[in-house]
Design an enzyme around this catalytic site. Sequence first.
Site, mmCIF file in Angstrom:
data_model
loop_
_atom_site.group_PDB
_atom_site.id
_atom_site.type_symbol
_atom_site.label_atom_id
_atom_site.label_comp_id
_atom_site.label_asym_id
_atom_site.label_seq_id
_atom_site.Cartn_x
_atom_site.Cartn_y
_atom_site.Cartn_z
ATOM 1 C CG ASP A 260 -2.175 12.045 3.242
ATOM 2 O OD1 ASP A 260 -2.516 10.442 3.712
ATOM 3 O OD2 ASP A 260 -2.904 12.156 2.413
ATOM 4 C CE LYS B 37 -1.737 11.562 -2.874
ATOM 5 N NZ LYS B 37 -2.386 10.386 -2.756
ATOM 6 C CB SER B 38 -8.332 13.171 -2.220
ATOM 7 O OG SER B 38 -7.652 12.879 -1.392
ATOM 8 N NE ARG C 295 3.816 8.272 4.692
ATOM 9 C CZ ARG C 295 2.283 9.240 3.570
ATOM 10 N NH1 ARG C 295 1.903 9.332 4.614
ATOM 11 N NH2 ARG C 295 2.207 9.321 2.352
ATOM 12 N N GLY D 232 -2.277 3.968 -3.792
ATOM 13 C CA GLY D 232 -3.695 2.697 -2.975
ATOM 14 C C GLY D 232 -4.758 3.213 -3.191
ATOM 15 N NE ARG E 298 0.635 12.823 1.761
ATOM 16 C CZ ARG E 298 -0.055 12.831 0.793
ATOM 17 N NH1 ARG E 298 0.686 14.951 0.605
ATOM 18 N NH2 ARG E 298 -0.746 12.898 -0.312
ATOM 19 C CE LYS F 278 -2.316 6.213 5.582
ATOM 20 N NZ LYS F 278 -3.539 6.887 5.270
ATOM 21 C CB SER G 109 -9.547 4.201 5.734
ATOM 22 O OG SER G 109 -9.861 4.060 4.687
HETATM 23 C C1 S3P Z 1 -7.148 9.219 0.623
HETATM 24 C C2 S3P Z 1 -7.174 8.601 1.859
HETATM 25 C C3 S3P Z 1 -6.069 8.541 2.749
HETATM 26 C C4 S3P Z 1 -5.016 9.062 2.432
HETATM 27 C C5 S3P Z 1 -4.871 8.937 1.390
HETATM 28 C C6 S3P Z 1 -5.436 9.611 0.418
HETATM 29 C C7 S3P Z 1 -8.034 9.651 -0.637
HETATM 30 O O1 S3P Z 1 -5.993 7.307 2.837
HETATM 31 O O2 S3P Z 1 -3.984 8.583 3.625
HETATM 32 O O3 S3P Z 1 -3.610 9.996 1.116
HETATM 33 O O4 S3P Z 1 -8.121 9.940 -1.207
HETATM 34 O O5 S3P Z 1 -8.988 8.623 0.294
HETATM 35 P P1 S3P Z 1 -6.836 6.363 4.069
HETATM 36 O O6 S3P Z 1 -8.719 6.330 3.755
HETATM 37 O O7 S3P Z 1 -6.142 5.234 3.872
HETATM 38 O O8 S3P Z 1 -6.474 7.028 5.846
#
Ligand code: S3P
Length: 449
Positions: free
Chosen positions: A315, A21-22, A346, A93, A388, A342, A166
């Site tokens: 995650d 996903k990221s 969570r 997000g 999740r 989140k 983050s």
């Molecule tokens: C992500 C970063 C994480 C993660 C999210 C995806 C990303 O969040 O929890 O599911 O793709 O950069 P944070 O950067 O807020 O920790």
Amino acid sequence: MEFRVKRAPRIEAEMTVPGDKSISHRAVIIAALSNGVCVLRGFLPSEDCMRTVGALRALGIRIEQPEPEMLIVHGKRRLLTPPPGDIDCGNSGTTMRLLAGLLAGQSFDSRLVGSAALSKRPMERVMTPLRQMGANIVAEGPNDSAPLRITGTNLRGIEYDSPIASAQVKSAVLLAGLLAKGKTTVNEPSITRNHTELMLNYFLVRTVKEEDGGLSIFGDQTPESRDFTIPGDISSAAFWLVAAAAQPGGHLLVRDSGLNDTRTTLLGVLIRMGAQVREAVEDVDQIEPRGTVEITGASLKGTIIQGKEIPQVIDELPILAVAGALASGTTTIRHAEELRVKETDRIAAIAHNLRAMGAQVLELNDGLEIHGRGSLRGARVASFGDHRIAMAFAVAGLFADGETVVQDAQCVQESYPGFAKALDEIMNPKRARMTTPVISSLAPSRDDE
Ligand code: S3P
């Protein structure tokens, strides 16, 4: 939609998981900024990633999708055009925070909106550094939350010491830095996933690792168009890796998974808990390491997860908490207050559902203390609208007496569209599909880190 889960038979399986996903978000964003056509394969066609695709289309980027997991992105040399209306980030997000960085430096105005849950999540964390760069962003929701109204302007490079570990904050600043004048540096309090910087480098954008650990980007660079294949998402594989790990004699192979070491810390945690894990990186040609993970289950024992490990398993904490409930002894998770902001809180959601399943759990401000009893009882549990949480408790149901029902489970579409099918295959295996040997004995076995 709900999941009805019964106790799993012995797990002996081989699988792949959908694209990361990221990495999918980053690949399509950076391809859109590039100077030509980029073919992305292995793209995750989940609700969250499709929000990013929809946003980029609204910003004038042509993106074809001849197959669900294939995108043809027509980069326009960083030239985006004003969107016809609000950009809806849904529940994603990552979409909202990364786009905030991208839109802050445009020559037009935009407004980012999201679901009710996303509109409660903190956005100040990206607004603070972007404002230091000269951005003009107003949060219309209470406590600096979405909708975000962005007035495009010229940005200037800054050095930013992020108070939060983050990757989304780091990425928003780096994307803004790509459009800014001069050099932008981000320092993070502890290492987070590095997909943005790797993807930028893959598209031949220069970044510099500073001696003190900071990461710098120089503005005014256009990514060079390239094709990219996204590896499987180890955070999706995590659900099945824990299922196999918690079953003595369970054995699972996940092929073609991402193996970026900012994302594989969960394997070290599972080793500490007693599972046997092997990983073999088979390909690093396209910057993101990918390969096979093999796991053999055991009677797990409790562990402590805290400090610098937290951002690297952020995650996976819901499913690791389930592993803790199945282990003997105590599993403690600390320094994980980020879990409270989140898709749902969570920490509260995990505590609530684990208790419903008979586990003894203490909720801490920044984590959980779970007193494993080795077994759980089936119950009706809630997803809290969080993908999740839904998936972690479906896996918990594989170890429970009686039936477990996970309510409102449609949210799994946000990150793992094929989850229900994979769950069904684990519960009702057709036949052993294992091919042996799995990973050659030359492959390094992870002993703990
Ligand atoms: C992500 C970063 C994480 C993660 C999210 C995806 C990303 O969040 O929890 O599911 O793709 O950069 P944070 O950067 O807020 O920790």
